[in-house]
Design a protein around this motif. Structure first.
Motif, mmCIF file in Angstrom:
data_model
loop_
_atom_site.group_PDB
_atom_site.id
_atom_site.type_symbol
_atom_site.label_atom_id
_atom_site.label_comp_id
_atom_site.label_asym_id
_atom_site.label_seq_id
_atom_site.Cartn_x
_atom_site.Cartn_y
_atom_site.Cartn_z
ATOM 1 N N GLU A 220 27.627 -12.498 -26.809
ATOM 2 C CA GLU A 220 28.794 -11.608 -26.710
ATOM 3 C C GLU A 220 29.522 -11.987 -25.430
ATOM 4 O O GLU A 220 28.902 -12.078 -24.371
ATOM 5 C CB GLU A 220 28.305 -10.144 -26.658
ATOM 6 C CG GLU A 220 29.338 -9.122 -26.263
ATOM 7 C CD GLU A 220 30.483 -8.991 -27.266
ATOM 8 O OE1 GLU A 220 30.242 -8.544 -28.394
ATOM 9 O OE2 GLU A 220 31.616 -9.367 -26.900
ATOM 10 N N ASP A 221 30.823 -12.259 -25.560
ATOM 11 C CA ASP A 221 31.555 -12.702 -24.364
ATOM 12 C C ASP A 221 32.008 -11.546 -23.485
ATOM 13 O O ASP A 221 32.248 -11.732 -22.301
ATOM 14 C CB ASP A 221 32.741 -13.596 -24.756
ATOM 15 C CG ASP A 221 33.745 -12.875 -25.636
ATOM 16 O OD1 ASP A 221 33.301 -12.125 -26.534
ATOM 17 O OD2 ASP A 221 34.953 -13.051 -25.443
ATOM 18 N N GLU A 222 32.147 -10.344 -24.072
ATOM 19 C CA GLU A 222 32.560 -9.207 -23.242
ATOM 20 C C GLU A 222 31.328 -8.634 -22.547
ATOM 21 O O GLU A 222 30.439 -8.086 -23.191
ATOM 22 C CB GLU A 222 33.231 -8.148 -24.099
ATOM 23 C CG GLU A 222 34.648 -8.540 -24.474
ATOM 24 C CD GLU A 222 35.213 -7.674 -25.567
ATOM 25 O OE1 GLU A 222 35.433 -6.473 -25.306
ATOM 26 O OE2 GLU A 222 35.401 -8.187 -26.677
ATOM 27 N N ASP B 3 28.424 -12.235 -31.737
ATOM 28 C CA ASP B 3 29.805 -11.768 -31.742
ATOM 29 C C ASP B 3 30.630 -12.834 -32.454
ATOM 30 O O ASP B 3 30.226 -14.000 -32.523
ATOM 31 C CB ASP B 3 30.262 -11.592 -30.287
ATOM 32 C CG ASP B 3 31.675 -11.054 -30.201
ATOM 33 O OD1 ASP B 3 32.085 -10.288 -31.098
ATOM 34 O OD2 ASP B 3 32.371 -11.404 -29.221
ATOM 35 N N MET C 231 34.508 -13.197 -32.285
ATOM 36 C CA MET C 231 35.620 -13.709 -31.486
ATOM 37 C C MET C 231 35.110 -14.126 -30.111
ATOM 38 O O MET C 231 34.705 -13.281 -29.319
ATOM 39 C CB MET C 231 36.695 -12.632 -31.323
ATOM 40 C CG MET C 231 37.292 -12.174 -32.636
ATOM 41 S SD MET C 231 38.298 -13.454 -33.421
ATOM 42 C CE MET C 231 39.770 -13.340 -32.395
#
Ligand code: CA
Length: 228
Positions: free
Chosen positions: A8-10, A53, A55
């Motif tokens: 997950e990039d966030e 994730d 995006m």
């Protein structure tokens, strides 16, 4: 230790996921990009479940899923999808994911999904050496493998569980609810659609002509039936 990969990039969402998985007894391996996730998997071959994730900067979650599945049919994969991306669920499952969780999700929902998948993939459920032979198929319930005319067909753990259910019940109409309960568990929060998507994927793998299936037959308005 039960290892779960969290891609997950966030960072705030990733922390939320990680904290809750740790609380539920999992060891987490974190990644902020798809490339990093693939790298982590190489170093941690004992990861049993991956949360992806979609995006992301760089390659997206679908591509990560595809690349994982190219060499690993055993790991459980859950896609983290946004509420508005309805199609993503189907796309994700078609690329080889086992499940999806829609953001925003509750900690209880997330851990229930991971627990369910973990039980199936890492559960160390040792069945007796056994084979179910229904020509042209041969299902080995010890190795959890399927052959068609002697050729191995690569299955995910979910696909295996569905085929096993069918082969245990030849000719019997199974409702989509039956399949969902048996394969995903009664405490599963998900939608019936996940059954249909997995069936679609299975047909591509096992049918001579997936558009005109003869092994997994549709029972209109009800579910599916193995064989005639
Ligand atoms: Ca993202």
């Amino acid at each position: 230790m039960k290892k779960v990969l969290v891609l997950e990039d966030e960072s705030n969402i990733r922390s939320f996921v990680v904290i809750n998985l740790k609380r539920a007894g999992y060891e987490t391996i974190e990644a902020g990009t798809g490339e990093e996730a693939l790298e982590q998997l190489k170093h941690n071959p004992d990861i049993k479940v991956a949360l992806l994730d979609i995006m992301l900067p760089g390659i997206d979650g679908f591509e990560v899923c595809r690349r994982i599945r190219a060499s690993n049919s055993q790991i459980g994969i859950i896609m983290l999808t946004a509420r508005t991306q309805e199609m993503d669920k189907v796309t994700g499952l078609m690329t080889g994911a086992d499940d999806y969780v829609t953001k925003p999700f509750s900690p209880a929902e997330l851990t229930a999904r991971v627990d369910a998948l973990y039980r199936r993939t890492g559960g160390a459920v040792v069945e007796n050496a056994d084979e179910i032979h229904q020509p042209p198929f041969l299902l080995n319930t010890r190795n959890r493998t399927l052959e068609k005319n002697g050729q191995r067909i690569k299955l995910t753990q979910v696909e295996y569980a569905i085929i096993k259910l069918f082969m245990d019940n030849p000719g019997k109409a199974l409702s989509r609810e039956d399949i969902l309960d048996t394969v995903w568990g009664r405490d599963y929060f998900g939608e019936l659609k996940i059954v249909d998507v997995n069936i679609r994927r299975l047909r591509i793998k096992i049918e001579d002509d997936p558009t005109n299936p003869t092994y997994i037959n549709t029972v209109w308005g009800y579910g599916y039936k193995w064989g005639a």
